[in-house]
Design an enzyme around this catalytic site. Structure first.
Site, PDB file in Angstrom:
ATOM      1  CG  ASP A   1      -2.150  -0.899   1.162  1.00 45.51           C
ATOM      2  OD1 ASP A   1      -2.124  -1.942   0.251  1.00 45.51           O
ATOM      3  OD2 ASP A   1      -3.089  -0.686   1.891  1.00 45.51           O
TER       4      ASP A   1
ATOM      5  CB  CYS B   1       1.704  -6.873   3.677  1.00 41.39           C
ATOM      6  SG  CYS B   1       3.309  -6.226   4.451  1.00 41.39           S
ATOM      7  CG  ASP B   2      -1.719  -3.636   4.059  1.00 44.03           C
ATOM      8  OD1 ASP B   2      -1.345  -4.157   5.197  1.00 44.03           O
ATOM      9  OD2 ASP B   2      -1.678  -2.483   3.842  1.00 44.03           O
ATOM     10  CE  LYS B   3      -5.962  -3.801   1.055  1.00 46.04           C
ATOM     11  NZ  LYS B   3      -4.567  -3.277   1.786  1.00 46.04           N
TER      12      LYS B   3
ATOM     13  CB  CYS C   1       4.114  -0.954   8.785  1.00 39.90           C
ATOM     14  SG  CYS C   1       4.619  -0.363   7.095  1.00 39.90           S
TER      15      CYS C   1
ATOM     16  CD  GLU D   1      -4.142   2.612   2.056  1.00 37.56           C
ATOM     17  OE1 GLU D   1      -4.509   1.658   2.691  1.00 37.56           O
ATOM     18  OE2 GLU D   1      -2.920   3.013   2.223  1.00 37.56           O
TER      19      GLU D   1
ATOM     20  CB  SER E   1      -3.864   3.053   5.530  1.00 39.22           C
ATOM     21  OG  SER E   1      -2.960   2.360   6.612  1.00 39.22           O
TER      22      SER E   1
END
Length: 547
Positions: free
Chosen positions: A85, A126-128, A190, A438, A463
């Site tokens: 992201d 991570c995210d997705k 992160c 986002e 986010s």
């Protein structure tokens, strides 16, 4: 009769095909004769040299392979995309990030089914990518186990004047400190309760990973040990026929919902948990998050509070969190250990009660995520309540409308947005974006401009790093003609987070007049996948899944 899927490598009805297949596999150095005695395990890895949260996953994969071989299996690794992201934001790349979640799930599902694997290890950070892999696991209904890449460390921890807090707000007035807060100094996700760590934590509540493995930092030797143990365990799961449909049950999904609000997790949980549930054939409406509004926000992890994920790990990690919250969970759910969740919590203990407090001394008494409804969002919208200052839980003001992120950023930078206004950022939904980008850039711009009394509402998403009165996922979205599309500058908007309300002061007559004159804004979309995505994506309140 075959006993495992990989038996097709040598025992399919067609002798000629068997001979050909044996020759093709031999070219990889894998001996078909061994597959007669050993299961074939897929390793779905999102290792990437560009992404901080994934650039160390090749080392974890090597340990997983060692564990599989030691456990009596054979293995083959393949890779999937790992979008970041941070790299995608503030340009057209952000439109493609959420959409890749479903692509990742599709890639894994189709590849694993086509290649006759007996089990799967999922490695992501991570995210997705995390929810995409969990969606694939739910669809496959076969022995599978998840290994989190783990958190990294923020540079702020290495500065001479570090005060023990990594909360972004603490350092926003000091440019050097701010940069160190954002700076990733190690591999790993992160170090905040963003979407990446939210789903690494949720994995433990779902029971799809080895207990305590998620919060181990990505750079730590314990992560390598957990990776090898993960490889050994998947071979045992195949022997036990412990398939994912026995683990990802409605009760387990409920545990995920409870955990998402208790940890002060990312609002993206309202997109990804319904998508994972749907992949398992389970319906998870947005109302499920409303029903757990009495769950307290136990943790105060940045950006909601002063602690980082590293502090959470040192304080006892997710097993300790789940133990504190066990009365709110279904602890009889099966896990990848072959035992119920309750067994995993027996040895858990809280090392630092400042980071993991008792339930009755939670960081905040209410849930970390709140669903709002009203005429602007009759189908619901979401705010990360844990990141909103008490003074802004109820706010109202005139609207300042923008139809793109670039317009909004320019408006903030030029001083067009005033203190006390409600910024309306629309045409950012799954269809309108397209891809539901986002809006972290806009929230950071508002914070930098010291517009701390200014709220933001959008049909886009945020986010997990976002804090403040930022309301996302407004449904119906502007592209579908939702009321957010009809708001004009100066209209009065009310936000009441404690009472779960969002409202535009407008008469029925005026709304009907505006609707009659409304023309949809159709953003130009390149040829390819995003045109297909816009055509088939469901609303955010249904998980933005493809159908």
């Amino acid at each position: 009769m075959t006993t495992k899927k990989s038996d097709v490598f040598y025992a399919s009805p067609n002798h000629i095909v068997n001979t050909f297949r044996r020759g093709v596999v031999r070219g990889t150095g894998l001996e078909v004769e061994k597959l007669k005695r050993r299961p074939l395990i897929a390793i779905a890895n999102s290792h990437s040299e560009l992404t901080t949260g994934h650039n160390h996953l090749n080392r974890l994969a090597e340990k997983v392979k060692a564990g599989i071989l030691a456990g009596g299996g054979e293995c083959a690794e393949f890779n999937v995309p790992a979008p970041c992201d941070g790299i995608s934001m503030a340009h057209e790349g952000m439109n493609y990030v959420l959409a890749q979640r479903d692509l990742i799930a599709d890639i894994i599902e189709t590849h694993v089914r086509s290649q006759a694997f007996d089990g799967v290890v999922f490695i992501a950070g991570c995210d997705k990518i995390n929810p995409g892999m969990m969606m694939a696991a739910a669809r496959l209904e076969m022995p599978a186990i998840y290994l989190a890449g783990g958190p990294g460390k923020m540079g702020i921890r290495s500065t001479p004047n570090f005060n023990g807090s990594i909360d972004h707000a603490d350092h926003f007035d000091n440019q050097t400190m701010l940069e160190e807060t954002f700076n990733c100094t190690t591999c790993g996700a992160c170090e905040i309760m963003g979407t990446a760590n939210t789903f690494q934590c949720i994995a433990e509540a779902l029971g799809i990973c080895l207990p305590g493995s998620s919060n181990i930092p990505g750079y730590h030797a314990d992560k390598l040990i957990a990776a090898r143990a993960t490889g050994e365990r998947i071979v045992q799961m195949v022997a036990e026929n412990l398939t994912m449909d026995k683990i990802l049950t409605p009760k387990a999904i409920h545990n995920g919902v409870v955990t998402s609000v208790a940890i002060g997790g990312s609002t993206n949980a309202l997109l990804h948990l319904p998508a994972i549930a749907a992949s398992a054939g389970i319906e998870l409406p947005i109302s499920a998050f409303e029903e757990v509004s009495g769950i307290p926000t136990l943790l105060s992890i940045s950006p909601n509070g002063p602690w980082g994920i590293h502090d959470l790990w040192e304080a006892g990690g997710m097993p300790a969190v789940l133990k504190v919250m066990q009365d709110d969970l279904h602890t009889d759910c099966m896990t990848v250990t072959g035992r119920p969740l309750a067994d995993s919590l027996e040895s858990a203990r809280v090392v630092n009660p400042k980071v993991i407090p008792p339930r009755d001394q939670a960081y905040r008494p209410d849930a970390g995520i709140a669903v709002l409804r009203g005429n602007i969002a009759p189908d619901g919208c979401v705010v990360k309540r844990a990141g909103v200052a008490e003074s802004m839980l109820k706010c109202s003001g005139p609207a300042r409308c923008f139809n793109s992120e670039d317009e909004a950023l320019e408006g903030v930078e030029k001083g067009l947005v005033k203190q006390g206004e409600i910024v309306v950022l629309r045409y950012q939904g799954p269809k309108g974006g397209p891809g539901m980008p986002e809006m972290l850039g806009v929230t950071l711009a508002l914070k930098k401009a010291k517009l701390n009394q200014t709220a933001l509402i959008t049909d886009g998403r945020f986010s997990g790093a976002t804090a403040g009165p930022c309301v996302g996922h407004i449904c119906p979205e502007a592209y579908d003609g939702g009321l957010i599309a009809l708001i004009e500058d100066g209209d009065f908007i009310e936000l009441d987070i404690p009472n779960h309300r969002i409202h535009l002061q407008i008469t029925d007559e005026e709304q009907a007049k505006r609707a009659e004159n409304w023309k949809r804004i159709e953003k130009e979309t390149p040829r390819g996948f995003m045109r297909i995505y816009r055509k088939h994506v469901r609303p955010a309140c249904e998980g933005a899944i493809l159908e």
